[in-house]
Design an enzyme around this catalytic site. Structure first.
Site, mmCIF file in Angstrom:
data_model
loop_
_atom_site.group_PDB
_atom_site.id
_atom_site.type_symbol
_atom_site.label_atom_id
_atom_site.label_comp_id
_atom_site.label_asym_id
_atom_site.label_seq_id
_atom_site.Cartn_x
_atom_site.Cartn_y
_atom_site.Cartn_z
ATOM 1 N N SER A 85 26.268 30.149 31.729
ATOM 2 C CA SER A 85 26.739 28.800 31.390
ATOM 3 C C SER A 85 27.850 28.378 32.337
ATOM 4 O O SER A 85 28.531 29.215 32.941
ATOM 5 C CB SER A 85 27.263 28.757 29.944
ATOM 6 N N ARG A 92 28.940 21.010 39.213
ATOM 7 C CA ARG A 92 28.831 20.566 40.606
ATOM 8 C C ARG A 92 30.034 20.984 41.457
ATOM 9 O O ARG A 92 30.467 20.269 42.357
ATOM 10 C CB ARG A 92 28.626 19.053 40.691
ATOM 11 N N GLY A 94 30.025 24.424 42.422
ATOM 12 C CA GLY A 94 29.582 25.683 42.992
ATOM 13 C C GLY A 94 29.798 26.879 42.097
ATOM 14 O O GLY A 94 29.619 28.020 42.546
ATOM 15 N N LEU A 96 28.056 27.922 39.362
ATOM 16 C CA LEU A 96 26.806 28.643 39.113
ATOM 17 C C LEU A 96 26.350 29.390 40.359
ATOM 18 O O LEU A 96 25.963 30.558 40.288
ATOM 19 C CB LEU A 96 25.717 27.682 38.646
ATOM 20 N N THR A 97 26.402 28.735 41.501
ATOM 21 C CA THR A 97 25.968 29.381 42.745
ATOM 22 C C THR A 97 26.798 30.627 43.034
ATOM 23 O O THR A 97 26.263 31.667 43.424
ATOM 24 C CB THR A 97 26.058 28.406 43.922
ATOM 25 N N GLU A 121 16.604 25.404 31.287
ATOM 26 C CA GLU A 121 15.969 24.321 32.029
ATOM 27 C C GLU A 121 15.257 24.956 33.230
ATOM 28 O O GLU A 121 15.910 25.538 34.094
ATOM 29 C CB GLU A 121 17.002 23.302 32.502
ATOM 30 N N TYR A 125 16.621 27.571 38.446
ATOM 31 C CA TYR A 125 16.751 28.863 39.118
ATOM 32 C C TYR A 125 15.836 29.062 40.319
ATOM 33 O O TYR A 125 15.942 30.071 41.003
ATOM 34 C CB TYR A 125 16.545 29.984 38.094
ATOM 35 N N PHE A 411 16.183 37.219 25.393
ATOM 36 C CA PHE A 411 17.357 38.066 25.558
ATOM 37 C C PHE A 411 18.534 37.245 26.042
ATOM 38 O O PHE A 411 19.498 37.720 26.520
ATOM 39 C CB PHE A 411 17.056 39.226 26.539
#
Length: 411
Positions: A85, A92, A94, A96-97, A121, A125, A411
């Site tokens: 999360s 926006r 970075g 998650l990256t 979503e 990925y 999971f």
């Protein structure tokens, strides 16, 4: 805008705060006490991280240590990516990256050839090299119009209600005998046998507590079903519904007996199932598949972290020798040309300077890895290029699986 966050390994004493940020990112509705206690017990802190902006946690990501079944029956180490999360205030930037970059580097260092996940979503990925490798059926069956055409031996199966907790060990024994039957299934580690037993009232939508029925033959448990019953009435009479939780059986007759039981429960007219394999034998048992409300959606996403080790870990249903030209910007150690040689007995995958037969990215190899998505279908979508005539058909057949891969639980 570049992020100023710092990635840190999760500390056990931070778990409640960290998990609370995950709940907030998914809408802010707290989970039940029993759910939180189970996920706290299952979380592997040394494989989990938080993104911190000062003393505020603004991102979460974890990875369970799994072994996933692959074509040929082997169980391959895999990182089960989970609890991902990013706070709405830090999108926006970075975050998650950076977490995906750190995580895949860690998975490689752990020596695990695969990373797998289910996506909230599905378009998120792919840019990190994950391909959709399995699908699942959702069924909404009108049991007033569709019936079960039971095979011989069905009437010899004895069914009986059993308390959920008391029957858990017998049900788990049946599950353990089925996990090698399909690619995409997990060998559950200690503690995971509690997941199917979670039954928070908040998620029943007015239905009963979970019920369990065992299928027996000669005193041996050969199958089970867990379900909820939701009584409903209108001016015309009863119209209740059954929600399937899990169903497993060791032979066709036991499987048919359990489904027939669900179809025949008094005062009900529907059976709903949210996660079944795309080649579920039920589709061959029902008298009218049009009354089953069949829908398909994505399930397990697969990422080849160590391409050579992953491709060599499975078998191939036809002899194959093919050279892949692989693109993988996010995990550049996978890029280049690889020669795969394999058959039903085993495989090898090594770097080569030979001319390439097929060109694709690691994402396409991840999608095809478990045998449920064909390389030919990906080529028809423009995602695989054939460089040697005939190579596509040869590889596509070899990568296939006799039964559809399936992930039986999240999971």
């Amino acid at each position: 805008m570049a992020t100023a966050t710092e990635l840190r390994m999760l500390q056990r004493e931070q778990w409640d705060r960290w998990y609370g940020k995950l709940e907030l990112a998914f809408g802010g509705v707290p989970e039940s006490r029993e759910e939180r206690e189970l996920w706290s017990a299952l979380t592997e802190c040394d494989r989990s991280m938080g993104a911190w902006d000062g003393d505020e946690c603004v991102g979460t990501a974890g990875a369970f240590g799994f072994h996933v079944s692959v074509p040929g029956g082997a169980f391959v180490p895999a990182a089960g990516v989970t609890m991902v999360s990013v706070a709405a205030t830090h999108r926006r930037r970075g975050v998650l990256t950076s977490m995906m970059r750190r995580q895949l580097d860690d998975v490689r260092a752990w020596g695990e050839p695969l990373a797998v996940l289910t996506a909230s979503e599905p378009d998120i990925y792919g840019r990190f090299g994950y391909g959709i490798a399995t699908h699942q059926l959702t069924l909404d069956i009108d049991t007033t119009r569709a019936r079960i055409a039971a095979p011989p031996g069905t009437d010899d199966v004895r069914l009986r209600f059993a308390p959920v907790e008391e029957s858990a060990e017998a049900c788990e024994a049946v599950y353990l005998r089925t996990i090698g039957s399909r690619p995409g299934m997990f060998a559950r580690k200690p503690g995971w046998e509690r997941l199917p037993l979670l039954d928070p009232a908040s998620e029943r939508e007015g239905a009963s507590p979970m019920q369990c029925v065992l299928a027996e033959r000669d005193g041996e448990v050969v199958g089970y079903v867990r379900f909820h019953n939701k009584p409903e009435w209108d001016a015309f009479g009863p119209g209740g519904s059954i929600t399937l939780r899990q169903i497993d059986a060791l032979d066709p007759a036991a499987y048919a007996a359990l489904w027939r039981f669900l179809f025949d429960i008094d005062l009900t007219s529907r059976v709903q199932a949210r996660n079944r394999p795309v080649d579920d034998p039920l589709l061959g048992l029902v008298t009218d598949v049009r009354r089953c409300g069949v829908r398909v959606r994505d399930s397990l996403h697969v990422r080849l972290v160590d391409l050579a080790a992953a491709l060599a870990a499975r078998t191939y249903q036809a002899p194959v020798e093919v050279v892949f030209e692989v693109e993988d910007a996010f995990c550049p150690w996978n890029e280049g040309r690889w020669r795969l040689m394999g058959d039903a007995k085993g495989a090898s995958c090594e770097r080569t300077t030979a001319a390439a037969d097929l060109a694709l990215s690691a994402r396409e190899l991840g999608a095809a890895y478990l045998g449920g998505v064909t390389l030919s279908s990906l080529a028809a979508a423009g995602r695989v290029r054939e460089l040697r005539g005939g190579a596509l058909a040869e590889a596509s057949v070899a990568f296939g699986s006799d039964v559809a891969p399936w992930l039986p639980h999240g999971f």
